[in-house]
Design an enzyme around this catalytic site. Structure first.
Site, short mmCIF file in Angstrom:
data_model
loop_
_atom_site.label_atom_id
_atom_site.label_comp_id
_atom_site.label_asym_id
_atom_site.label_seq_id
_atom_site.Cartn_x
_atom_site.Cartn_y
_atom_site.Cartn_z
N LYS A 1 -7.80 -0.37 11.22
CA LYS A 1 -7.13 -0.83 10.00
C LYS A 1 -5.88 0.00 9.75
O LYS A 1 -4.85 -0.52 9.33
CB LYS A 1 -8.09 -0.75 8.82
N ASP B 1 3.57 -14.17 12.36
CA ASP B 1 2.25 -14.61 11.91
C ASP B 1 1.29 -13.42 11.87
O ASP B 1 0.77 -13.01 12.91
CB ASP B 1 1.74 -15.69 12.86
N HIS C 1 -2.42 10.48 0.12
CA HIS C 1 -2.37 9.07 -0.26
C HIS C 1 -2.34 8.91 -1.77
O HIS C 1 -1.54 8.15 -2.31
CB HIS C 1 -3.59 8.35 0.32
N GLU D 1 0.81 -1.21 0.00
CA GLU D 1 0.00 0.00 0.00
C GLU D 1 0.85 1.26 0.00
O GLU D 1 1.69 1.45 0.89
CB GLU D 1 -0.94 0.02 1.21
#
Length: 433
Positions: free
Chosen positions: A271, A287, A385, A93
């Site tokens: 998130k 993990d 972004h 991202e």
């Protein structure tokens, strides 16, 4: 800014590297290798041609046919518990690495990120079903706690030698749609391991004895990824002037209150935290699914899904961010040891313990969250972004390496960061216009 001693490598490191983004990938690798004081080839595994090969991958998972590469960037400006730190982040991202680095810069004048932790205790669960007398069975298990802990520790004497091992039991009576189950929680200090294999083996070893004690049938015997006994806490003070002034600070506080009160906003807020957390977890071969499950369950620990972070204003008007995360990560076993790039990431961080690695991960998560909240409150998330996303759009439109920067510049200048606009600009560029 004075250099600080980096714990893991015992060398002086300054994570404030000017001009890193203007260097080529090869130059950046050389710069961070030298800055970290590592041998010239220590981070060579970051090159996909020298990292994980197909033969090694074939021994890691089943039915291997190839590998998927993920970009790995280095976040700068981080001070964690007094030590400068360069942080590898594996993510696809755009804006994540830059945002974390920028937020860390805003925390530097006030000492960076300060962490604490509850320890390295993981939980294994043993489910007992068909229990005739659940309450009496619960007490019989507690009466045999010493014996059961000794039995569990026989499964991993090395862990005991390292100062870890089984440390306690908790027994719950759980009402279910199919009757009452007795659930035994085995608490084990797993030290620098993630701990899944260790606690699963201990749970298996206890099952026959629990059956003998209670007359019940042991069913599931497995760790819980709700790692509430392995929590890392982090706080940082972000400078008001660097954030953009008092109005921006106040708007971030309002955005934080929104995320605390509303689960729809909290999901996206968290998130953003995981953008940073998962990138470091992935880079270090840990993990990602276990950590994400643990963090999201922790966000709902009070019965409603809430923001994992919170913000306040100090007496000087600066923004203080705090967060608590369950972080079951390790330095030994699994992909962390099997994957060459994961080993290189650990070397770059300089982590000498799982708790140090968790401290860095939590710091990156808080920095990432602050950066997202600031972007939303100050200018809207899309502006920054999408500007960083423009290079990806240019590449997707078919631009070659030498053309990507120019196409990205054009579509950003036009304020239309879409693939159709990138294709149009590409045609114009190739036509000499």
């Amino acid at each position: 800014m004075l250099d600080r001693l980096c714990r893991g490598g015992h060398v002086s490191v300054n994570s404030r590297i000017s001009g890193l983004r203007d260097a080529s990938p090869q130059e950046r690798l050389q710069i961070v290798t030298q800055q970290r004081g590592l041998p010239a080839d220590r981070l060579a595994a970051f090159d996909v041609r020298q990292g994980l090969d197909l033969e090694r991958a074939n021994h890691m998972v089943e039915n291997v046919v190839g590998m998927v590469a993920v970009p790995l960037g280095v976040a700068t400006n981080f001070i964690v518990d007094g030590d400068d730190c360069l942080v590898p982040m594996a993510t696809e991202e755009p804006s994540v690495v830059a945002a974390a680095s920028n937020a860390a810069r805003m925390a530097r004048p006030h000492g960076g990120f300060i962490t604490s932790h509850t320890g390295s205790v993981m939980i294994a669960q043993i489910q007992l079903v068909d229990v005739a007398d659940p309450r009496a069975a619960r007490l019989r298990i507690y009466e045999a706690e010493g014996e059961l802990l000794e039995l569990a520790n026989e499964e991993d004497p090395v862990l005991q030698e390292l100062g870890g091992g089984a440390v306690g039991l908790e027994v719950r009576i759980l009402p279910t749609a199919l009757g009452e189950h007795v659930i035994v929680h085995l608490h084990a200090d797993v030290r620098d391991a993630m701990g899944a294999n260790a606690v699963n083996s201990m749970a298996e070893a206890l099952a026959p004895r629990l059956q003998a004690l209670t007359g019940a049938r042991p069913l599931l015997r497995i760790l819980s990824n709700k790692a509430d006994l392995r929590v890392t806490r982090v706080r940082a003070t972000f400078d008001s002037d660097l954030l953009g002034g008092p109005a921006v600070v106040d708007d971030i506080l309002l955005a934080s209150a929104f995320a605390t009160a509303d689960p729809f906003r909290a999901a996206t807020h968290n998130k953003g935290i995981m953008n940073g957390v998962t990138a470091v977890v992935l880079a270090t071969g840990n993990d990602t699914r276990a950590v994400e499950a643990g963090c999201h369950s922790f966000a709902a620990r009070e019965g409603a899904y809430r923001a994992l972070s919170s913000y306040e204003k100090d007496d000087a008007g600066n923004l203080v961010g705090t967060m608590e995360l369950p972080l079951a990560v390790g330095l030994v076993g699994g992909a962390t040891k099997a994957h060459p790039a994961a080993q290189a990431s650990i070397a770059l961080i300089g982590a000498d313990s799982a708790q140090r690695l968790a401290a860095v991960i939590a710091s990156v998560g808080l920095a990432q969250n602050l950066a997202a909240c600031r972007a939303l409150a100050a200018e809207g998330i899309q502006r920054g972004h999408m500007a960083l996303h423009a290079r990806t759009v240019a590449a997707s439109a078919g631009a070659e390496a030498a053309e990507i920067s120019e196409i990205a510049r054009r579509i950003v200048a036009a304020g239309r960061i879409r693939i159709d606009d990138a294709r149009r600009e590409l045609d114009l560029l190739r036509a000499g216009k």
